[in-house]
Scaffold this motif. Structure first.
Motif, short mmCIF file in Angstrom:
data_model
loop_
_atom_site.label_atom_id
_atom_site.label_comp_id
_atom_site.label_asym_id
_atom_site.label_seq_id
_atom_site.Cartn_x
_atom_site.Cartn_y
_atom_site.Cartn_z
N GLN A 46 0.32 -1.22 0.07
CA GLN A 46 0.13 -0.13 0.72
C GLN A 46 0.87 0.99 -0.38
OE1 GLN A 46 -2.26 0.80 2.99
NE2 GLN A 46 -3.74 2.47 2.82
N ILE A 47 1.58 1.03 0.36
CA ILE A 47 2.70 2.41 0.88
C ILE A 47 3.58 2.41 -0.40
CG2 ILE A 47 5.31 3.63 2.03
CD1 ILE A 47 3.58 1.86 4.28
N ALA A 48 4.09 1.44 -1.27
CA ALA A 48 4.50 1.69 -1.95
C ALA A 48 4.09 2.39 -3.69
CB ALA A 48 5.26 0.42 -2.39
N LEU A 49 2.34 1.59 -3.39
CA LEU A 49 1.68 1.75 -4.64
C LEU A 49 0.98 3.63 -4.44
CD1 LEU A 49 -0.98 -0.45 -5.49
CD2 LEU A 49 0.23 0.69 -7.26
N HIS A 50 0.78 3.82 -2.73
CA HIS A 50 0.45 5.23 -2.72
C HIS A 50 1.76 6.49 -2.83
CE1 HIS A 50 -1.16 8.45 0.48
NE2 HIS A 50 -0.10 8.80 0.01
N CYS A 51 3.18 5.61 -3.25
CA CYS A 51 3.85 6.74 -3.17
C CYS A 51 3.84 6.83 -4.41
CB CYS A 51 4.89 6.37 -2.74
SG CYS A 51 5.15 6.70 -0.72
N ILE A 52 3.69 6.10 -5.95
CA ILE A 52 3.82 5.69 -6.53
C ILE A 52 2.24 6.26 -7.81
CG2 ILE A 52 3.27 4.60 -9.08
CD1 ILE A 52 4.69 2.31 -7.90
N ASN A 53 1.17 6.62 -6.68
CA ASN A 53 -0.36 7.19 -7.41
C ASN A 53 -0.10 8.63 -7.14
OD1 ASN A 53 -0.93 4.47 -8.46
ND2 ASN A 53 -2.07 4.56 -6.89
N TYR A 54 0.56 9.07 -5.69
CA TYR A 54 0.07 10.81 -5.35
C TYR A 54 1.11 10.89 -5.10
CZ TYR A 54 -3.87 7.41 -4.11
OH TYR A 54 -4.70 7.15 -4.49
N PRO A 55 2.38 11.40 -4.56
CA PRO A 55 3.15 12.04 -4.78
C PRO A 55 4.40 11.45 -6.30
CG PRO A 55 3.77 11.39 -2.24
CD PRO A 55 2.85 10.79 -3.08
N ASP A 56 4.14 10.63 -7.09
CA ASP A 56 4.87 10.16 -7.79
C ASP A 56 4.40 10.49 -9.08
OD1 ASP A 56 7.43 9.55 -9.04
OD2 ASP A 56 6.24 8.13 -9.90
N THR A 57 3.26 10.28 -9.44
CA THR A 57 2.42 10.57 -10.61
C THR A 57 1.94 11.35 -11.05
OG1 THR A 57 1.92 7.72 -10.09
CG2 THR A 57 0.77 9.54 -12.50
N ALA A 58 0.94 12.24 -9.44
CA ALA A 58 0.65 13.81 -9.71
C ALA A 58 1.83 14.54 -10.20
CB ALA A 58 0.32 13.90 -7.91
N SER A 59 2.98 14.15 -9.10
CA SER A 59 3.63 15.53 -9.63
C SER A 59 4.78 15.88 -10.64
CB SER A 59 4.88 15.75 -8.55
OG SER A 59 5.73 14.08 -8.42
N ARG A 60 4.30 14.16 -11.47
CA ARG A 60 4.79 14.31 -13.02
C ARG A 60 4.30 14.94 -14.28
NH1 ARG A 60 8.96 10.41 -13.69
NH2 ARG A 60 9.79 8.65 -12.00
N LEU A 61 3.16 15.59 -13.81
CA LEU A 61 2.71 16.49 -14.98
C LEU A 61 3.45 17.76 -15.21
CD1 LEU A 61 -1.29 16.18 -13.91
CD2 LEU A 61 0.04 15.75 -15.76
N GLY A 62 4.14 17.72 -13.99
CA GLY A 62 5.41 19.31 -13.44
C GLY A 62 6.95 18.84 -14.05
N LEU A 63 6.82 17.31 -14.27
CA LEU A 63 8.71 16.96 -14.54
C LEU A 63 9.37 17.75 -15.69
CD1 LEU A 63 10.40 15.55 -13.14
CD2 LEU A 63 10.33 13.60 -14.74
N ASN A 64 8.28 17.84 -16.50
CA ASN A 64 8.99 18.18 -17.90
C ASN A 64 9.19 20.07 -17.98
OD1 ASN A 64 9.13 16.31 -19.36
ND2 ASN A 64 7.28 16.33 -20.49
N ALA A 65 8.50 20.72 -16.69
CA ALA A 65 9.23 21.99 -16.64
C ALA A 65 10.06 22.50 -15.67
CB ALA A 65 7.59 22.45 -16.63
N ALA A 66 9.85 21.43 -14.81
CA ALA A 66 10.35 21.74 -13.83
C ALA A 66 12.12 21.24 -14.21
CB ALA A 66 10.06 21.22 -12.27
#
Ligand SMILES: N[C@@H](CCC(=O)N[C@@H](CS)C(=O)NCC(=O)O)C(=O)O
Length: 160
Positions: A46-66
């Motif tokens: 659950q912790i692993a999936l939580h990290c993939i779904n929320y901090p990770d996948t959500a923040s990737r929307l901004g990765l190209n700009a960041a």
């Protein structure tokens, strides 16, 4: 989706981190990435999936700009500022840091969390001037502990 990581196996290739680790756990059970009781094993997943779904996948929307020079999008930055800190705050319900993120054993949860939270932190700092680690300050000592492991040092060296 053209994503890495991809694992090439004798039977074909596998993508998606969670699929790859489930396969590795199956073909080489020791040392276990998901030790403990059924509940502890599920919690680590659950912790692993939580990290993939929320901090990770959500923040990737901004990765190209960041990180890669793409233009910033104010609507994306506003969405990141709302969703990514919430993902970090809710990790507080799951993480125990005793000393590892899910308990007294190093698991898949530590591997995934330690390789997703820093990237999300970088994106949030750069695009939203938000300190993601401040949402869960206990995570800093745990992250330092993970980064002292030989495997983490090897990853850092390969990345450099
Ligand atoms: N859900 C995927 C995410 C993998 C992912 O986002 N990989 C990034 C690099 S770490 C990637 O391949 N980016 C290139 C792209 O999206 O074109 C997983 O857990 O493996």
């Amino acid at each position: 989706m053209g994503k890495v990581p991809v694992l090439e196996t004798p039977d074909g290739s596998l993508a998606e981190t969670m699929t790859i680790v489930a396969y590795l756990e199956d073909i080489q059970p020791e040392p276990g990435l998901l030790p403990g009781t059924p509940f502890e094993r599920a919690r680590a997943q659950q912790i692993a999936l939580h990290c993939i779904n929320y901090p990770d996948t959500a923040s990737r929307l901004g990765l190209n700009a960041a990180a890669f020079g793409a233009p910033e999008d104010e609507a994306v930055n506003a969405a990141l500022a709302k969703t990514v800190p919430r993902g970090m705050q809710s990790l507080r319900q799951l993480a125990v840091f005793e000393p590892w993120i899910g308990g007294n054993t190093f698991t898949l949860a530590d591997i995934v969390a330690a390789n997703t939270i820093p990237l999300a932190s970088m994106v949030l700092k750069k695009l939203c001037d938000i300190d993601l680690m401040a949402e869960l300050p206990e995570a800093q000592d745990w992250l330092n502990l993970v980064n002292e492991r030989d495997s983490a040092k090897q990853i850092a060296a390969d990345r450099a």
